[in-house]
Design a protein around this motif. Structure first.
Motif, PDB file in Angstrom:
ATOM      1  N   ALA A 257      20.693  28.901  15.172  1.00 44.71           N
ATOM      2  CA  ALA A 257      19.835  27.718  15.241  1.00 44.71           C
ATOM      3  C   ALA A 257      18.418  28.121  15.588  1.00 44.71           C
ATOM      4  CB  ALA A 257      20.375  26.744  16.276  1.00 44.71           C
ATOM      5  N   LYS A 258      18.323  29.024  16.548  1.00 45.05           N
ATOM      6  CA  LYS A 258      17.003  29.470  16.967  1.00 45.05           C
ATOM      7  C   LYS A 258      16.291  30.161  15.813  1.00 45.05           C
ATOM      8  CE  LYS A 258      15.141  31.004  21.312  1.00 45.05           C
ATOM      9  NZ  LYS A 258      15.498  31.233  22.710  1.00 45.05           N
ATOM     10  N   GLU A 259      17.053  30.969  15.101  1.00 42.99           N
ATOM     11  CA  GLU A 259      16.437  31.687  13.972  1.00 42.99           C
ATOM     12  C   GLU A 259      15.954  30.728  12.900  1.00 42.99           C
ATOM     13  OE1 GLU A 259      19.088  34.693  12.509  1.00 42.99           O
ATOM     14  OE2 GLU A 259      18.962  35.739  14.437  1.00 42.99           O
ATOM     15  N   VAL A 260      16.724  29.680  12.719  1.00 47.15           N
ATOM     16  CA  VAL A 260      16.353  28.734  11.657  1.00 47.15           C
ATOM     17  C   VAL A 260      15.196  27.848  12.098  1.00 47.15           C
ATOM     18  CG1 VAL A 260      17.137  26.751  10.325  1.00 47.15           C
ATOM     19  CG2 VAL A 260      18.640  28.722  10.627  1.00 47.15           C
ATOM     20  N   VAL A 261      15.388  27.231  13.250  1.00 51.46           N
ATOM     21  CA  VAL A 261      14.424  26.202  13.654  1.00 51.46           C
ATOM     22  C   VAL A 261      13.091  26.808  14.081  1.00 51.46           C
ATOM     23  CG1 VAL A 261      14.020  24.273  15.216  1.00 51.46           C
ATOM     24  CG2 VAL A 261      16.302  24.682  14.312  1.00 51.46           C
ATOM     25  N   LEU A 262      13.166  27.940  14.749  1.00 47.47           N
ATOM     26  CA  LEU A 262      11.926  28.526  15.244  1.00 47.47           C
ATOM     27  C   LEU A 262      11.425  29.661  14.343  1.00 47.47           C
ATOM     28  CD1 LEU A 262      12.716  28.608  19.056  1.00 47.47           C
ATOM     29  CD2 LEU A 262      11.541  26.849  17.765  1.00 47.47           C
TER      30      LEU A 262
END
Lengths: 402, 857
Positions: free
Chosen positions: B455-460
């Motif tokens: 999620a972090k990789e995608v969103v940020l």
């Protein structure tokens, strides 16, 4: 091409409606009234598209002229035509007003028939039109007159009729220049240019060939060394003209190749050319305003004007307009020279000076009382404007008549 | 003389009075009356009733009166053509000369193909240029612009002869000359001295146009906007002339601003910024907003100026003028995107203005900033929470942005914001009706619950940099618009097809003239195809009619005029039909039939891919589907330059298709196939493009099944089941027309309830009943029933009356029309009697034909 042409008064009532193409229906008349004339906001574009119909509109005093089309027409041409239409009407009956249009509606229809053919603009030079569209009833025309009209309508020189005779052949040339200047609040000149117009009044017999030369830089450079000496001797300055445009009577290809202006002029007054220069502009006047707000109900204004030209020259009919806020309640003016008056209807102080020599200075100061207001709308702070005339002898003109 | 009095009469019985006056003996009175009539005509009153009376007035030698009558005549001639023709006879002496001249011109141009320009005619036009009126010069220049010179030398020589026009006082002449030069310049090599000279010559006239009247300035500015995008070098030193003047109308100001931004560069940015800052304090709201936005665009365009732009924007925010602040925040967001981690120090100032933002775009921008820089804003959670209170009142834009921002915040500060993120996810997924919002909510939710690291990789993830110029016109459109300099298209910045009805005058340029097709384009409802006389070949309308109708559809890029030299490659490939087809079908995806219509036993097959299914069934008579006629030749090779098309129609589990067999009988390879239907009675239209995967080589045959739907435009055809088709390939466009059997339109849910059948049968008036005889059919009632059922004609009830079998049947067409039938079968007699009842009796004949075909094959 133009599908129809409508003229409205300020209320949106139709005064003239002439339809040239079948694709324009009567409902177009109403569409324009509802969507443009009766629209609440100011005009956001001079071309309005309503239901796949395009309306080109211009406003003269409170009269609307609208050209309508459903095709991809040449937009520049349509506007040029509308302006020309205004010129022609003005030449026939003076000011374009509701009263005048109603009084001359038959004439206008006749003109529209002549200058727009199936929506294509035709010869619209007033001089020529006046020979065959007259306000009197029938004019018994002789055979020669009729054949003359034919040759004019179909011939090359649509702007002049043959057989003009004057006892004295005269030619007047006026050069009108306006200086456009943009200055930053700090007094720095951002941009300046002079746009000039050469207006000619010709009262010449027959079909006279006229030729003008001008001492613009390109010409002088072309003439080579010899002329350079000559110019320095005679003290003539050469000027650098950025661009110029000519009346349709001027042979453009000749100007392009030889830089000479040759033409057969229309009879009477016409604008021969316009030009624009940006180099070496010496401002004839400097206007220095000082505005101080004293509280919320008072404004102190001081304006100094300095004439910046040779002392030997005289500026005449000087008029300076200093705009005042809309909520002005009273104005007190003191000026050293000329007369100044606050004109409430125009929201401006108008300062008039009859004449002023070069290298002089004059000033005006005013106290403006303001009504307290809670109107949120800001005052647009219009600029101070100034008009004057300077008469110069021909020797100073950049124009040379051959 | 005060003619204005004619405008004021509004008495009753006016027409009657006028009539009397028109018939008066006195000339003066007559004249007065005609003037009154013309005044009424102007204000829109209908005075056409006076036509004969006005025309009568023409019998006079008074020229003035004649002219007046002529005005009237011009207006009403259209409504009363017959009367007008009679009237014209009295004008004939005057008109004859003109008509003679016109007919001569028409004769000398038998094809009237005026666009057939060649070097000789161009030369004549160029000579004429010096000798005609200003308007004539415009027409000639516009015509020249349609010509494509054969090489650069010819282009140059035309340019040389056109350049003097740039000094004409008429701005339209100047703009048309600019158009010719801009077009032909494409052909000149940039190394040429002349190219540079021409560039230099173009600038001054363009600048001069800005001293014209405001309306013309506007036209000029819209065109300069195009020219600046195409050739920025022309005006790059002329920035100052676009500074706005106090008394410019608002439309001129807005356009100038636009061009200023386009011309902004490192060299002049200081001046531009100083100007823009002034504009931002003007009065007109739209203008101020645009000025503020322009400052932001400067920052993005000229990196060196970014810092100054940001500080200018901060100054403007300090003014606290509501719309200035909002506009500034929107552009600052873009600046952050362009220069990450550079100007974040200003965030604090922005946050101070949070409460004053009431426009969605500004709120969304602010939320984005807070979310993006959550780690640097101490109270980011509080700020976002404050927005969350009125979540449902926000616009979608703001809601989406808020959702993303809070998820970002959570990923950055997971410990403190868990509650917040749950709140927003539930608001987005459970309490919202907006599918976009719900979907985004669910995606975040699943991402966060399954793999927070991912999620972090995608969103940020690192965002791509935004480009410098945001609102550039797309290059092919720009090239097209350059060809339209000076015209309305260049003012609207849209191709003519976008605002000219029916593409008239656009596509027609390239087609041979057909007056008939013109008419039918204008009034499509009165233009059915040619009258039928029953037999198939007669159904094919004249090509003109068909063309007119087909052209009514938007056929995509106009093919008028020669394209620009550089773009000619792309333009050459533009296909007449391609654009229109794509837009009609909306993508190459196969449109699947509604699942409900699929019988259960076929469900499995459906899963394996529809196209396979169709390939299998094509051309093969099937058991489960409707009767399929053998393929017939629709378009003989002789008529289509070697392309032979034969085909038939099938209906298979709820979907209709056209099975085509294309044979290449030419010597040349055929490619780029496309198909288009004219509007027809039942709205039949291709549901997918015609896909011929490989080029069709000579003597090769390919079979294709083209899925159809019935959602196309509807126009009643004669006969009803007539279908006009256009097929295109790399060689040409071909037209043919065919009749489709009506039973392909019988839908699967065409079985009517018994009671309903009874009621409907009674309800339909008897005059709608039609009787037919079906002869020589050896089947019995059972077999008839089952055979008809496979073609979706359902037996509702069966009775035996006096030894005769009575079958009551129902069927429904794709457009919802029900047809009820009574079929009387006498055992041993091969002739059946068919009675049909339908609310639209015109289909009966075709339903009968369908019965015949189904039962006899």
């Amino acid at each position: 091409m133009i599908g129809g042409l409508f003229i409205y008064n300020h209320k949106g009532e139709v005064l003239i409606s002439r339809v040239y193409r079948d694709d324009i229906g009567r409902n177009a008349v109403d569409a324009f009234r509802v969507n443009v004339i009766h629209a609440r906001q100011q005009v956001r574009s001079p071309v309005t598209n309503i239901a796949r119909t395009s309306f080109f509109h211009v406003k003269r005093s409170n009269i609307w002229l609208a050209a309508v089309t459903k095709q991809n027409v040449n937009a520049a041409m349509v506007f040029e035509f509308l302006y020309k239409m205004c010129d022609v009407m003005a030449a026939y009956f003076g000011k374009i007003s509701e009263e005048n249009i109603k009084n001359n509606f038959v004439l206008i229809y006749e003109l529209l028939d002549e200058i727009l053919d199936f929506g294509y603009p035709q010869n619209s030079e007033t001089g020529a039109l006046k020979t065959f569209i007259t306000q009197q009833g029938i004019k018994s025309q002789t055979k020669e007159e009729q054949s003359q009209i034919t040759s004019q309508v179909t011939g090359q020189i649509g702007w002049r009729r043959e057989g003009i005779k004057y006892r004295r052949n005269e030619l007047f040339l006026d050069v009108l220049e306006s200086v456009n200047l943009l200055m930053s609040p700090q007094g720095q000149v951002l941009s300046a240019h002079v746009s000039g117009r050469v207006v000619m009044k010709s009262y010449l017999s027959g079909m006279p060939e006229c030729k003008f030369g001008m001492n613009d830089k390109i010409v002088i450079e072309k003439q080579g060394k010899g002329t350079a000496d000559e110019t320095s001797k005679s003290g003539k300055q050469s000027i650098a003209i950025d661009d110029c445009t000519f009346h349709q009577c001027v042979r453009l290809s000749k100007f392009d190749s030889e830089r000479s202006i040759s033409f057969i002029p229309p009879d009477g007054e016409f604008e021969l050319m316009r030009y624009r220069t940006t180099k070496d502009i010496i401002l004839p006047f400097r206007v220095i305003p000082l505005v101080r707000e004293v509280g919320r109900t008072k404004l102190e204004v001081k304006v100094v004007i300095k004439s910046n030209f040779k002392p030997s020259l005289l500026a005449q009919k000087i008029e300076v307009r200093i705009p005042t806020p809309l909520n002005t309640s009273g104005v007190q003016v003191i000026c050293m020279k000329g007369k100044a008056k606050y004109k409430a209807s125009e929201n401006a102080i108008v300062w008039k000076i009859k004449r002023m020599a070069g290298m002089k200075e004059s000033q005006i100061s005013a106290e403006i009382e303001l009504l307290p207001t809670n109107d949120k709308k800001k005052w647009a702070r219009p600029p101070i404007s100034m008009n004057f005339e300077v008469w110069q002898k021909r020797s100073l003109d950049p124009w040379r008549v051959c | 003389m005060t003619d204005s009095k004619y405008f004021t009469t509004t008495k009753k019985g006016e027409i009657f009075e006028l009539k009397a006056e028109l018939n008066s003996d006195k000339k003066e009175k007559k004249k007065e009356a005609v003037k009154k009539v013309i005044a009424s005509m102007t204000v829109g009153k209908d005075v056409s009733a006076l036509f004969p009376d006005v025309v009568n007035c023409m019998q006079t030698d008074n020229l003035e009166l004649k002219k007046l009558v002529y005005l009237y005549l011009m207006n009403y001639a259209k409504s009363q053509p017959d009367m007008a023709i009679m009237a014209v006879n009295t004008f004939v002496k005057v008109v004859a000369n003109a008509v003679a001249a016109l007919s001569e011109i028409a004769e000398s141009h038998p094809s009237s193909n005026l666009l057939d320009l060649n070097p000789q005619s161009i030369n004549k036009l160029l000579t004429a240029l010096n000798e005609c009126t200003e308007w004539g010069q415009i027409f000639i220049l516009d015509c020249l612009a349609n010509y494509t010179p054969k090489d650069d030398r010819e282009a140059q020589s035309i340019c040389e002869r056109v350049t003097p026009r740039l000094s004409h006082a008429n701005s339209a002449v100047v703009l048309s000359a600019v158009k010719v030069l801009m077009k032909f310049m494409e052909m000149l090599s940039k190394d040429l001295d002349y190219y540079g000279t021409l560039l230099k010559k173009l600038a001054p006239p363009l600048v001069t146009l800005l001293s014209a009247e405001p309306e013309l300035q506007y036209v000029a500015l819209r065109n300069i906007n195009l020219i600046v995008q195409k050739r920025p070098e022309i005006l790059k030193h002329e920035m100052k002339v676009f500074f706005v003047k106090y008394n410019d109308p608002i439309y001129v100001k807005l356009e100038k601003l636009d061009i200023m931004i386009r011309l902004a560069s490192q060299a002049n940015i200081a001046q531009v910024l100083a100007e823009l800052k002034e504009y931002a304090t003007e009065v007109d709201v739209d203008f101020v907003r645009k000025a503020v936005r322009a400052i932001g665009r400067c920052a993005i365009k000229v990196e060196q100026s970014a810092e100054r732009c940001v500080s200018t924007l901060l100054d403007l925010i300090q003014t606290k003028v509501n719309y200035v602040v909002q506009e500034a925040i929107v552009v600052i967001k873009d600046i952050f995107r362009k220069y990450p981690n550079k100007y974040e120090s200003v965030i604090a100032t922005l946050c101070e203005n949070l409460d004053s933002l009431d426009e969605p775009e500004a709120r969304a921008a602010m939320i984005w900033i807070v979310g993006e820089y959550a780690e640097r804003i101490d109270n980011a959670d509080e700020l976002l929470e404050s927005f969350l209170e009125g979540f449902h009142d926000e616009s979608t834009q703001v809601q989406l942005q808020l959702l993303t921002a809070i998820v970002k915040l959570f990923l950055k500060k997971p410990t403190e914001t868990q509650e917040l993120v749950q709140q927003v996810l539930s608001l987005a997924t459970q309490d919202s009706d907006n599918p976009d919002l719900r979907d985004r909510g669910y995606i975040y939710w699943r991402l966060l619950s399954t793999d927070p690291v991912a999620a972090k990789e995608v969103v940020l993830a690192e965002k791509p940099l935004i480009s410098e110029e945001t609102d550039l016109i797309e290059p092919t459109l720009l090239d097209e618009l350059i060809c339209y300099i000076g015209t309305l298209a260049s003012v609207y910045h849209k191709p003519p097809s976008a605002f000219v009805e029916g593409g008239r005058g656009v596509v027609h340029k390239s087609l041979p003239p057909r007056t008939a097709s013109n008419e039918s384009t204008e009034s499509p409802e009165t233009a059915p195809a040619g009258a039928p006389s029953g037999e198939q070949p007669d159904v094919i309308p004249t090509q003109g009619d068909l063309l007119g109708d087909l052209l009514n559809l938007d056929l995509g890029p106009p093919v008028s005029g020669p394209p620009l030299a550089t773009s000619s490659v792309q333009m050459g490939a533009v296909d007449l039909l391609g654009g229109g087809l794509d837009s009609l079908i909306g993508g190459p995806n196969f449109v699947a039939p509604p699942a409900a219509a699929v019988p259960a036993n076929l469900g499995a097959t459906m899963g394996s891919g529809l196209s396979d299914l169709f390939d299998l069934t094509s051309g093969v008579g099937t058991l489960s589907g409707s009767y399929v006629a053998p393929k017939a030749v629709w378009l003989p090779a002789m008529k289509a330059k070697g392309l032979e098309i034969s085909g038939t129609f099938t209906r298979q589990v709820g979907s209709i298709s056209m099975d085509l067999q294309l044979t290449n009988k030419a010597l040349q390879v055929m490619t780029d196939f496309a198909i288009q239907f004219n509007r027809n009675s039942f709205g039949l239209a291709p549901a997918a493009p015609l896909q011929v995967h490989a080029p069709l080589s000579p003597n090769q045959t390919v079979e294709i099944s083209l899925p159809l739907n019935t959602v196309g435009s509807v126009m009643k055809m004669e006969p009803l089941n007539n279908l006009q088709v256009a097929v295109k390939n790399n060689i040409d466009v071909f037209y043919f027309s065919t009749l489709y059997p009506l039973h392909i339109l019988f839908v699967e849910d065409g079985k009517m309830d018994r009671q309903m059948f009874l009621a409907t049968w009674k309800d339909i008036p008897n005059e709608n009943e039609a009787q037919f005889q079906i002869r020589d059919c050896p089947l019995n009632a059972e077999a008839v029933s089952s055979r008809l059922q496979s073609s979706n004609i359902f037996t509702v009830a069966k009775r035996n009356v006096e030894g005769q079998d009575m079958l009551y049947q129902s069927l429904k067409l794709t457009n919802g029309i029900w047809v009820l039938a009574e079929l009387r079968i006498q055992p041993g007699n091969p002739s059946f009697t068919l009675s049909l009842k339908c609310r639209a009796p015109e289909v009966s004949q075709h339903v009968y034909q369908a019965y015949e075909t189904i039962l006899k094959n």
